[in-house]
Scaffold this motif. Structure first.
Motif, mmCIF file in Angstrom:
data_model
loop_
_atom_site.group_PDB
_atom_site.id
_atom_site.type_symbol
_atom_site.label_atom_id
_atom_site.label_comp_id
_atom_site.label_asym_id
_atom_site.label_seq_id
_atom_site.Cartn_x
_atom_site.Cartn_y
_atom_site.Cartn_z
ATOM 1 N N GLY A 447 0.780 -1.236 0.000
ATOM 2 C CA GLY A 447 0.000 0.000 0.000
ATOM 3 C C GLY A 447 0.800 1.269 0.000
ATOM 4 N N LEU A 448 2.008 1.260 -0.572
ATOM 5 C CA LEU A 448 2.842 2.458 -0.584
ATOM 6 C C LEU A 448 2.316 3.504 -1.564
ATOM 7 N N ARG A 449 2.626 4.766 -1.268
ATOM 8 C CA ARG A 449 2.439 5.842 -2.243
ATOM 9 C C ARG A 449 3.554 5.755 -3.283
ATOM 10 N N SER A 450 3.328 6.414 -4.432
ATOM 11 C CA SER A 450 4.349 6.397 -5.484
ATOM 12 C C SER A 450 5.657 6.980 -4.992
ATOM 13 N N ALA A 451 5.598 8.118 -4.295
ATOM 14 C CA ALA A 451 6.818 8.758 -3.811
ATOM 15 C C ALA A 451 7.547 7.872 -2.807
ATOM 16 N N GLU A 452 6.787 7.138 -2.006
ATOM 17 C CA GLU A 452 7.396 6.252 -1.017
ATOM 18 C C GLU A 452 8.090 5.078 -1.702
ATOM 19 N N LEU A 453 7.490 4.573 -2.760
ATOM 20 C CA LEU A 453 8.096 3.474 -3.516
ATOM 21 C C LEU A 453 9.377 3.935 -4.196
ATOM 22 N N LEU A 454 9.362 5.132 -4.742
ATOM 23 C CA LEU A 454 10.518 5.642 -5.482
ATOM 24 C C LEU A 454 11.690 5.966 -4.563
ATOM 25 N N SER A 455 11.411 6.415 -3.364
ATOM 26 C CA SER A 455 12.493 6.825 -2.458
ATOM 27 C C SER A 455 13.056 5.672 -1.633
ATOM 28 N N ALA A 456 12.409 4.512 -1.633
ATOM 29 C CA ALA A 456 12.826 3.388 -0.792
ATOM 30 C C ALA A 456 14.071 2.719 -1.355
ATOM 31 N N THR A 457 14.920 2.234 -0.462
ATOM 32 C CA THR A 457 16.084 1.425 -0.829
ATOM 33 C C THR A 457 15.960 0.065 -0.157
ATOM 34 N N LEU A 458 16.784 -0.872 -0.606
ATOM 35 C CA LEU A 458 16.737 -2.213 -0.018
ATOM 36 C C LEU A 458 17.160 -2.187 1.447
ATOM 37 N N GLY A 459 17.966 -1.188 1.824
ATOM 38 C CA GLY A 459 18.366 -1.055 3.209
ATOM 39 C C GLY A 459 17.233 -0.677 4.136
#
Length: 613
Positions: A447-459
């Motif tokens: 359920g992430l927002r687009s901006a949250e998906l784009l800014s996330a890293t595997l860390g």
């Protein structure tokens, strides 16, 4: 490459005699340019020449080519044979410029090497293509040059016989409409204006109306001003990152890039801002209140619109001079944008035809603009830049959107999701397919927002005693912990393997959760994500066996629909509302209930059903 005044198909009969071109106007050159750039002859003739039937289109096109060729020969143009020449590349289309390709495909967030690779794949270069493109450029340049020399601007006083074909002109003249102005007046009067024209029904009448509008556009259409703030002509410069030196400098205004004094206001007490103009004051507000670049852009856009409205509609009044009546007038303006304030498609800021609005605002956009402007004035008053805030005295409520269907949701049903996944899995393996499958399955489960998906890293992902979780930098720069259930983990693991990064534990922590297709550790931008998801979903929906009404509803599905899919799916599977609220990062459970309110409605129906069986 062939001359277009040859018969396009052997099956077409010879067109009947008749004059379609007596005086050359800008619309004739627009038609020839459209044909040169690949638009079909009949479609172009319908759009620019006011004819609909194939044989009429062929005749009108031939006559336009002959007339313009004659002008070219009289002017001594050695390249006159290019007029009407059909230039076809092996792919059937001209090879576009790289910048145009990036803009059209929404590849702004892609690296230059990735965008170039996609460009070469979509438009492979060869010598014939390059030669055809150069020839087409010469052809278009010739047409533009000849238009400047020979095109006449249709005037209201011109006879209809000069601008309509012989048969129609005779009917119009017999009915008392001898000039373009008289025809325009008859059409503007409304009603069945074409009643006295023999063999002219509503369909042909509408074509006449559109063609007349094309002819008189330069004279009759209201001219858009060259919208620019009087203090600074360059609008909507891309904002710099928050906190950068260019934003902190008092003389560099993010709104327009040029500072200028504004002495049209007077204050009785010192301001806390140190701003000498409305532009600088607005910039201080943006710097202080915007928490992200996305917010900067929204605040910048709404403030610009207000300042331009005050300049062009209120005689250049300043923010300090805005009164209660002006607030009401601005709200009414937002709810019904005048045509001259709506931009021509693809017009760039500062160019002729550009205006501050792309179209009429939706109910939600109008309400958002009012909230932002009211908050601007409240902040400026608190900073002692304004003595009073007129928005406190105005009823800012816009009510609910009358067109909203409250139980409708922008989400994919389980059947639709199954069709989308079936379509994706049926495509040939590729980096693009791996990425869209990950996005669909991961966002549906997290359920992430687009901006949250784009800014996330595997860390950001880690294994805790409770299970896999990820730290999310959410709306309003707030951090939260989101659970990562099994479906999302499986989707991520498959995606990492496709990227060649191995398992979640072995992949580099700095790698982005979502990567470019040709670089497994390069991030992508919002526009690239938006176009990628929208394109895949649209193709999947078109190829599906879903009912027609559902295909129509899903035609415009975007990344945000996947977030709504998570919410509606969680509700239908009886996940508690407080769990959904925490997972999605809603500020209050009322927000969750308002968006995904079927659970309370089901309880209401059950309880009332017991009472009124």
């Amino acid at each position: 490459m062939t001359r277009s005044n040859a018969t396009p198909s052997a099956t077409l009969s010879a067109p009947p005699a008749g004059r379609f071109v007596r005086r050359l106007g800008p619309h004739h050159f627009a038609h020839l340019r459209a044909c040169a750039e690949g638009l079909g002859l009949v479609d172009s003739a319908r759009r620019y020449l006011g004819v609909a039937h194939g044989h009429e289109a062929i005749t009108a096109h031939r006559q336009a080519v002959d007339a313009v060729s004659a002008v070219a020969r009289r002017r001594g143009e050695s390249a006159w044979r290019l007029v009407g020449l059909r230039i076809q590349s092996p792919a059937g289309e001209p090879r576009p410029a790289l910048a145009d390709f990036i803009e059209a495909q929404g590849l702004d967030g892609f690296s230059q090497s990735e965008a170039l690779a996609l460009y070469e794949e979509a438009h492979p270069a060869d010598r014939k293509t390059a030669r055809g493109q150069r020839l087409r450029e010469r052809q278009l340049a010739l047409l533009r040059r000849l238009e400047g020399l020979a095109a006449e601007i249709p005037m209201a006083s011109d006879l209809v016989a000069g601008w309509f074909d012989d048969a129609l002109a005779a009917k119009l003249t017999a009915a008392g409409m001898t000039t373009l102005g008289e025809l325009n007046a008859r059409i503007s009067a409304g009603g069945v204006w074409y009643r006295s024209l023999p063999a002219v029904g509503i369909a042909k009448a509408r074509r006449i109306e559109r063609h007349l509008a094309t002819l008189l556009r330069r004279e009759a259409a209201p001219l858009k001003p060259l919208f620019a703030l009087s203090q600074a002509p360059a609008l909507f410069r891309a904002p710099s990152p928050l906190g950068s030196p260019s934003n902190r400098a008092s003389g560099d205004i993010i709104l327009d890039g040029v500072s200028a004094p504004d002495a049209s206001f007077a204050r009785t007490r010192p301001s806390l801002l140190g701003a000498s103009s409305d532009l600088e004051a607005v910039q201080r507000w943006i710097q202080a209140r915007a928490g992200s670049l996305a917010t900067v852009r929204v605040y910048q856009r709404e403030a610009h619109r207000l300042l331009l409205w005050m300049q062009y509609e209120c005689g250049g009044a300043s923010l300090a001079q805005m009164g209660v009546a002006d607030c009401g007038a601005f709200m009414a303006f937002l709810q019904n944008i005048p045509p001259r304030w709506i931009s021509r498609e693809r017009a760039a800021p500062g160019q002729s035809g550009w205006a501050p609005f792309r179209g009429h605002l939706s109910h939600a956009s109008c309400r958002q603009a009012i909230v932002i402007i009211a908050s601007l004035f409240a902040w400026l008053q608190a900073a002692q830049y304004l003595n009073a805030n007129p928005w406190l005295l105005v009823n800012q409520a816009t009510g609910d959107d009358p067109g909203q269907k409250m139980l409708d949701t922008k989400a994919l049903s389980e059947a639709a999701m199954a069709e989308v996944l079936r379509f994706i899995d049926a495509q040939a393996p590729s980096a693009s397919r791996a990425r869209i499958r990950f996005i669909v399955r991961f966002v549906e489960a997290v359920g992430l927002r687009s901006a949250e998906l784009l800014s996330a890293t595997l860390g950001d992902l880690r294994m805790e005693p409770e299970g896999w979780v990820m730290q999310v930098r959410g709306k309003g720069a707030k951090n939260r912990i989101a659970a990562v259930p099994g479906q999302a983990l499986h989707a991520l693991q498959d995606y990492l393997l496709a990227r060649g990064l191995g398992s979640i534990q072995a992949a580099p922590p700095a790698a982005p959760l979502l990567a470019a297709t040709q670089n497994p550790v390069a991030p992508v931008g919002y526009q690239a994500l938006y176009e990628h998801v929208k394109g895949w979903l649209a193709r999947a929906v078109r190829a599906s066996s879903l009912p027609a009404h559902e295909r129509e509803r899903l035609a415009g599905a975007t990344t945000h629909w996947l977030r709504h899919t998570f919410g509606t799916r969680a509700i239908s599977r009886q996940v508690p509302l407080d769990v959904i609220q925490a997972q999605m990062g809603h500020a209050s459970i009322q927000t969750t209930t308002a968006i995904y309110g079927r659970a309370p409605i089901r309880r209401r129906m059950d309880e009332l059903g017991k009472a009124f069986r």
